[in-house]
Scaffold this active site. Sequence first.
Site, PDB file in Angstrom:
ATOM      1  N   GLY A 152      -7.513   9.472   9.831  1.00 56.28           N
ATOM      2  CA  GLY A 152      -7.761   9.666  11.266  1.00 56.28           C
ATOM      3  C   GLY A 152      -8.812  10.702  11.582  1.00 56.28           C
ATOM      4  O   GLY A 152      -9.099  10.970  12.746  1.00 56.28           O
ATOM      5  N   LYS A 190       0.890  -1.177   0.000  1.00 52.93           N
ATOM      6  CA  LYS A 190       0.000   0.000   0.000  1.00 52.93           C
ATOM      7  C   LYS A 190       0.915   1.211   0.000  1.00 52.93           C
ATOM      8  O   LYS A 190       1.656   1.441   0.969  1.00 52.93           O
ATOM      9  CB  LYS A 190      -0.907   0.005   1.234  1.00 52.93           C
ATOM     10  CG  LYS A 190      -1.764   1.258   1.316  1.00 52.93           C
ATOM     11  CD  LYS A 190      -2.881   1.091   2.314  1.00 52.93           C
ATOM     12  CE  LYS A 190      -2.799   2.050   3.483  1.00 52.93           C
ATOM     13  NZ  LYS A 190      -3.139   3.437   3.159  1.00 52.93           N
ATOM     14  N   ASN A 247      -8.949   2.113   9.776  1.00 49.49           N
ATOM     15  CA  ASN A 247      -8.153   1.766  10.959  1.00 49.49           C
ATOM     16  C   ASN A 247      -8.669   2.479  12.217  1.00 49.49           C
ATOM     17  O   ASN A 247      -9.197   1.860  13.151  1.00 49.49           O
ATOM     18  CB  ASN A 247      -6.693   2.158  10.682  1.00 49.49           C
ATOM     19  CG  ASN A 247      -5.727   1.695  11.752  1.00 49.49           C
ATOM     20  OD1 ASN A 247      -4.553   1.544  11.481  1.00 49.49           O
ATOM     21  ND2 ASN A 247      -6.160   1.446  12.974  1.00 49.49           N
ATOM     22  N   THR A 248      -8.582   3.821  12.211  1.00 47.93           N
ATOM     23  CA  THR A 248      -8.822   4.576  13.440  1.00 47.93           C
ATOM     24  C   THR A 248     -10.211   4.329  14.032  1.00 47.93           C
ATOM     25  O   THR A 248     -10.342   4.183  15.253  1.00 47.93           O
ATOM     26  CB  THR A 248      -8.628   6.090  13.174  1.00 47.93           C
ATOM     27  OG1 THR A 248      -7.382   6.271  12.508  1.00 47.93           O
ATOM     28  CG2 THR A 248      -8.623   6.877  14.466  1.00 47.93           C
ATOM     29  N   ALA A 276      -9.185   5.583   4.227  1.00 46.39           N
ATOM     30  CA  ALA A 276      -8.952   6.667   5.188  1.00 46.39           C
ATOM     31  C   ALA A 276     -10.146   7.592   5.393  1.00 46.39           C
ATOM     32  O   ALA A 276     -10.911   7.873   4.476  1.00 46.39           O
ATOM     33  CB  ALA A 276      -7.746   7.507   4.793  1.00 46.39           C
TER      34      ALA A 276
HETATM   35  C1  DXP Z   1      -3.556   2.168   8.502  1.00 41.41           C
HETATM   36  C2  DXP Z   1      -3.512   2.949   7.294  1.00 41.41           C
HETATM   37  O1  DXP Z   1      -3.107   2.505   6.263  1.00 41.41           O
HETATM   38  C3  DXP Z   1      -3.995   4.342   7.348  1.00 41.41           C
HETATM   39  O2  DXP Z   1      -3.031   5.163   6.806  1.00 41.41           O
HETATM   40  C4  DXP Z   1      -5.270   4.368   6.603  1.00 41.41           C
HETATM   41  O3  DXP Z   1      -5.243   5.270   5.607  1.00 41.41           O
HETATM   42  C5  DXP Z   1      -6.464   4.369   7.477  1.00 41.41           C
HETATM   43  O4  DXP Z   1      -7.016   5.615   7.752  1.00 41.41           O
HETATM   44  P1  DXP Z   1      -8.065   5.794   8.965  1.00 41.41           P
HETATM   45  O5  DXP Z   1      -7.278   5.573  10.204  1.00 41.41           O
HETATM   46  O6  DXP Z   1      -8.582   7.188   8.824  1.00 41.41           O
HETATM   47  O7  DXP Z   1      -9.124   4.770   8.804  1.00 41.41           O
END
Ligand code: DXP
Length: 252
Positions: free
Chosen positions: A152, A91, A201-202, A179
């Site tokens: 995030g 990625k 992720n976040t 993201a």
């Molecule tokens: C873990 C990862 O690859 C992050 O850079 C991704 O873009 C997720 O973004 P969020 O944390 O906003 O979901």
Amino acid sequence: MFYGVDLTSRLMLGTAQYPSPAVLLEAIEASGAEIITVSLRREGAAGAAFRNILSESRCRLLPNTAGCHTAREAVTTARMAREVFGTSWIKLEVIGHADTLQPDPFALVEAARVLCAEGFEVFPYTTEDLIVGEKLLEAGCKVLMPWGAPIGSGQGLRNPEGLRTMRAHFAGIPLVVDAGIGAPSQAAQAMEMGLDAILLNTAVAKAVDPAAMARAFGRAIQAGREAFEAGLMPRRDMACASTPVFGLAELA
Ligand SMILES: CC(=O)[C@@H](O)[C@H](O)COP(=O)(O)O
């Protein structure tokens, strides 16, 4: 399908910021994700416990170049990740702006060209820009990962029309929203628009109960996809009575 690999789940999960490795493992399992993304830096820092989670989860690894700000840095990180994780999937993140963590499209395309030529299977984190998308495909990428919102931020889809245009323009190319997704409803919205998958992720890592949130995301993404496949009704500007008007009683 990503680079010839067929998957059941359309959710890809990030592995950073969880309260503990055990919670991370629970979240991965609850989400149903078959791909998890991992940064080389985190793997280096967290050591054995994190490595165990990676192997226990039985997910396919998608190493990332998180934190890289130049094409050179990203290419070097990708080469190291291939050695460490034993996969050509990467990625590709090349950050261009400190406040928004917006990708640098020029450095991104430059790094993608180098990595594709070296046999990497690149998942580029990009914006909704069609020309950048074209250049990434020309470089050899077979997947595009447009952002939903800044990493995030949990803002959801900041530019749904841009994503819709991208979907129409890149028919047949897997598009993964990566993201900025903060809630399952936002992920479902992207899936209803015909995007192929979500990387987040976040929103899971920082939930009060990460495993429960991961499960909610898994279900919302599946529901969104089912709705897309079922064919949503066209949106209208004006009301259109859903109950037939014939046969109404006439009151004299
Ligand atoms: C873990 C990862 O690859 C992050 O850079 C991704 O873009 C997720 O973004 P969020 O944390 O906003 O979901």
